[in-house]
Design a protein around this motif. Sequence first.
Motif, PDB file in Angstrom:
ATOM      1  N   GLN A  87       1.052  -1.095  -0.004  1.00 22.95           N
ATOM      2  CA  GLN A  87       0.181   0.302   0.118  1.00 22.95           C
ATOM      3  C   GLN A  87       0.904   1.310  -0.365  1.00 22.95           C
ATOM      4  O   GLN A  87       0.431   2.483   0.560  1.00 22.95           O
ATOM      5  CB  GLN A  87      -0.834  -0.287   1.892  1.00 22.95           C
ATOM      6  CG  GLN A  87      -1.838  -1.186   1.094  1.00 22.95           C
ATOM      7  CD  GLN A  87      -3.215  -0.990   2.468  1.00 22.95           C
ATOM      8  OE1 GLN A  87      -2.357  -0.883   3.507  1.00 22.95           O
ATOM      9  NE2 GLN A  87      -4.385  -1.558   1.868  1.00 22.95           N
ATOM     10  N   GLY A  88       2.219   1.487  -0.248  1.00 19.61           N
ATOM     11  CA  GLY A  88       2.897   2.460  -0.414  1.00 19.61           C
ATOM     12  C   GLY A  88       3.692   2.609   0.708  1.00 19.61           C
ATOM     13  O   GLY A  88       4.873   1.788   0.934  1.00 19.61           O
ATOM     14  N   ASP A  89       2.844   3.259   1.886  1.00 21.54           N
ATOM     15  CA  ASP A  89       3.949   3.291   3.094  1.00 21.54           C
ATOM     16  C   ASP A  89       2.933   2.591   3.964  1.00 21.54           C
ATOM     17  O   ASP A  89       3.606   2.815   5.217  1.00 21.54           O
ATOM     18  CB  ASP A  89       3.191   4.814   3.698  1.00 21.54           C
ATOM     19  CG  ASP A  89       1.599   5.458   3.792  1.00 21.54           C
ATOM     20  OD1 ASP A  89       0.553   4.038   3.058  1.00 21.54           O
ATOM     21  OD2 ASP A  89       1.652   6.101   4.322  1.00 21.54           O
ATOM     22  N   ALA A  90       2.594   1.435   3.556  1.00 25.08           N
ATOM     23  CA  ALA A  90       2.098   0.007   4.553  1.00 25.08           C
ATOM     24  C   ALA A  90       1.558  -0.742   3.508  1.00 25.08           C
ATOM     25  O   ALA A  90       1.738  -1.444   2.699  1.00 25.08           O
ATOM     26  CB  ALA A  90       1.075   0.402   5.267  1.00 25.08           C
ATOM     27  N   ILE A  91       1.524  -2.278   5.012  1.00 27.91           N
ATOM     28  CA  ILE A  91       0.545  -3.694   3.612  1.00 27.91           C
ATOM     29  C   ILE A  91       0.197  -3.934   4.513  1.00 27.91           C
ATOM     30  O   ILE A  91      -0.266  -3.714   5.516  1.00 27.91           O
ATOM     31  CB  ILE A  91       2.607  -4.314   3.742  1.00 27.91           C
ATOM     32  CG1 ILE A  91       2.926  -5.126   5.277  1.00 27.91           C
ATOM     33  CG2 ILE A  91       3.884  -4.201   3.053  1.00 27.91           C
ATOM     34  CD1 ILE A  91       3.747  -6.224   5.490  1.00 27.91           C
ATOM     35  N   ARG A  92      -0.382  -4.364   3.849  1.00 26.68           N
ATOM     36  CA  ARG A  92      -1.861  -5.582   4.390  1.00 26.68           C
ATOM     37  C   ARG A  92      -1.536  -7.058   4.422  1.00 26.68           C
ATOM     38  O   ARG A  92      -0.645  -8.288   3.690  1.00 26.68           O
ATOM     39  CB  ARG A  92      -2.958  -5.326   3.923  1.00 26.68           C
ATOM     40  CG  ARG A  92      -4.026  -4.367   4.303  1.00 26.68           C
ATOM     41  CD  ARG A  92      -5.235  -4.124   3.946  1.00 26.68           C
ATOM     42  NE  ARG A  92      -6.302  -4.772   3.854  1.00 26.68           N
ATOM     43  CZ  ARG A  92      -6.814  -4.871   5.216  1.00 26.68           C
ATOM     44  NH1 ARG A  92      -6.672  -4.436   5.925  1.00 26.68           N
ATOM     45  NH2 ARG A  92      -7.709  -6.001   5.569  1.00 26.68           N
ATOM     46  N   GLN A 115       4.332   1.625   8.345  1.00 22.78           N
ATOM     47  CA  GLN A 115       5.395   2.028   7.316  1.00 22.78           C
ATOM     48  C   GLN A 115       7.016   1.942   8.983  1.00 22.78           C
ATOM     49  O   GLN A 115       7.750   1.204   8.318  1.00 22.78           O
ATOM     50  CB  GLN A 115       5.780   3.216   7.124  1.00 22.78           C
ATOM     51  CG  GLN A 115       7.118   3.743   6.390  1.00 22.78           C
ATOM     52  CD  GLN A 115       7.245   3.277   5.221  1.00 22.78           C
ATOM     53  OE1 GLN A 115       6.558   3.369   4.807  1.00 22.78           O
ATOM     54  NE2 GLN A 115       8.207   2.344   5.013  1.00 22.78           N
ATOM     55  N   GLU A 116       6.366   2.075   9.885  1.00 23.13           N
ATOM     56  CA  GLU A 116       7.096   2.585  10.938  1.00 23.13           C
ATOM     57  C   GLU A 116       7.673   0.771  11.929  1.00 23.13           C
ATOM     58  O   GLU A 116       8.990   0.736  11.724  1.00 23.13           O
ATOM     59  CB  GLU A 116       6.301   3.104  12.775  1.00 23.13           C
ATOM     60  CG  GLU A 116       7.316   3.057  13.509  1.00 23.13           C
ATOM     61  CD  GLU A 116       7.724   4.102  14.016  1.00 23.13           C
ATOM     62  OE1 GLU A 116       8.917   3.471  14.841  1.00 23.13           O
ATOM     63  OE2 GLU A 116       8.610   4.351  12.927  1.00 23.13           O
ATOM     64  N   THR A 117       6.343   0.057  11.436  1.00 25.40           N
ATOM     65  CA  THR A 117       6.786  -1.280  11.851  1.00 25.40           C
ATOM     66  C   THR A 117       7.705  -1.782  10.486  1.00 25.40           C
ATOM     67  O   THR A 117       8.445  -2.479  10.971  1.00 25.40           O
ATOM     68  CB  THR A 117       5.443  -2.121  11.885  1.00 25.40           C
ATOM     69  OG1 THR A 117       5.069  -1.321  13.017  1.00 25.40           O
ATOM     70  CG2 THR A 117       5.965  -3.535  12.476  1.00 25.40           C
ATOM     71  N   ARG A 135       9.669  -6.568   7.108  1.00 20.44           N
ATOM     72  CA  ARG A 135       9.679  -5.722   5.913  1.00 20.44           C
ATOM     73  C   ARG A 135      10.522  -6.566   5.136  1.00 20.44           C
ATOM     74  O   ARG A 135      11.286  -7.442   4.967  1.00 20.44           O
ATOM     75  CB  ARG A 135      10.702  -4.579   5.628  1.00 20.44           C
ATOM     76  CG  ARG A 135      11.134  -3.817   4.103  1.00 20.44           C
ATOM     77  CD  ARG A 135      12.439  -2.444   4.744  1.00 20.44           C
ATOM     78  NE  ARG A 135      11.784  -1.517   5.221  1.00 20.44           N
ATOM     79  CZ  ARG A 135      11.181  -0.341   4.753  1.00 20.44           C
ATOM     80  NH1 ARG A 135      11.113  -0.715   3.239  1.00 20.44           N
ATOM     81  NH2 ARG A 135      10.672   0.156   4.987  1.00 20.44           N
ATOM     82  N   GLY A 136      10.122  -6.853   3.772  1.00 23.20           N
ATOM     83  CA  GLY A 136      10.511  -8.197   2.686  1.00 23.20           C
ATOM     84  C   GLY A 136       9.586  -8.891   2.879  1.00 23.20           C
ATOM     85  O   GLY A 136      10.453 -10.129   2.408  1.00 23.20           O
ATOM     86  N   VAL A 137       8.690  -9.543   3.380  1.00 30.16           N
ATOM     87  CA  VAL A 137       8.076 -10.435   3.927  1.00 30.16           C
ATOM     88  C   VAL A 137       7.121 -11.357   2.543  1.00 30.16           C
ATOM     89  O   VAL A 137       6.882 -10.259   1.704  1.00 30.16           O
ATOM     90  CB  VAL A 137       7.129 -10.919   5.724  1.00 30.16           C
ATOM     91  CG1 VAL A 137       6.138  -9.404   5.262  1.00 30.16           C
ATOM     92  CG2 VAL A 137       6.692 -11.900   5.391  1.00 30.16           C
ATOM     93  N   ARG A 138       7.143 -12.346   2.357  1.00 29.59           N
ATOM     94  CA  ARG A 138       6.812 -12.745   1.139  1.00 29.59           C
ATOM     95  C   ARG A 138       6.232 -14.102   1.004  1.00 29.59           C
ATOM     96  O   ARG A 138       5.614 -14.482   2.214  1.00 29.59           O
ATOM     97  CB  ARG A 138       8.111 -13.489   0.198  1.00 29.59           C
ATOM     98  CG  ARG A 138       9.138 -11.832  -0.168  1.00 29.59           C
ATOM     99  CD  ARG A 138       9.773 -12.632  -1.155  1.00 29.59           C
ATOM    100  NE  ARG A 138      10.646 -13.497  -0.574  1.00 29.59           N
ATOM    101  CZ  ARG A 138      11.654 -14.377  -0.602  1.00 29.59           C
ATOM    102  NH1 ARG A 138      12.089 -14.122  -2.426  1.00 29.59           N
ATOM    103  NH2 ARG A 138      12.027 -15.529  -0.134  1.00 29.59           N
ATOM    104  N   PRO A 139       4.610 -14.037   0.239  1.00 31.68           N
ATOM    105  CA  PRO A 139       4.021 -15.010   0.448  1.00 31.68           C
ATOM    106  C   PRO A 139       5.238 -16.508   0.621  1.00 31.68           C
ATOM    107  O   PRO A 139       5.764 -16.792  -0.017  1.00 31.68           O
ATOM    108  CB  PRO A 139       3.435 -15.242  -0.894  1.00 31.68           C
ATOM    109  CG  PRO A 139       2.856 -13.588  -1.040  1.00 31.68           C
ATOM    110  CD  PRO A 139       4.341 -13.129  -0.960  1.00 31.68           C
TER     111      PRO A 139
END
Length: 206
Positions: free
Chosen positions: A18-23, A64-66, A73-77
């Motif tokens: 999501q740019g500055d976040a992920i779901r 983003q802080e997390t 950061r960089g976690v993948r399916p």
Amino acid sequence: MFTGIVEELGTVAAVEDQGDAIRLTIRAEAVLADAGLGDSIAVNGCCLTVAERDQDTWTADVMQETLDKTSLRGVRPGDRVNLERAVTAATRLGGHIVQGHVDGVGEVLRREPSEHWELVEVSLPPELARYLVDKGSITVDGVSLTVVEAGERSFTVSLIPETLARTTLGVRQAGDRVNLEADVIAKHVEKLLAGHLPARPAAEED
């Protein structure tokens, strides 16, 4: 609050940028037994909030802080992750008090296998060294562990077969990044005694 006793290994099902976040959507079983919207689940030691859930997956928003401060950061399916539900008043405190607030990221430096256990050395951000003592507690990727030897730049832990089999620490290799959380009691003691302790050199300040 958590105890650092991993309940199960989940699997990352989806990551929506999501740019500055992920779901982050994770496939799990045990932690979904009684999980509801708004509940807290630790993922590799990071406290996340259940935003959506269905029969076998749950989704959390990771800001983003997390992402900046943890190994998420960089976690993948397909990645496996350590999962633990927040404690209740009736829960045994099998590990130690864990907040799910990551203090820093370390790196696995080496592994020394033995017949019945394995010694693992992990790098340590220098600002966290003061909170570690030999035989004290440290949380690594959400796993409550006992420090074997605490150094200024690294520490070692011994992993029993149960930990190797039931957590991601069984497959982490040299160079892999891991989330670290220091013992919150040590941090509170430092805060309370701050006025009575000599000032730290500027290079050591957070």
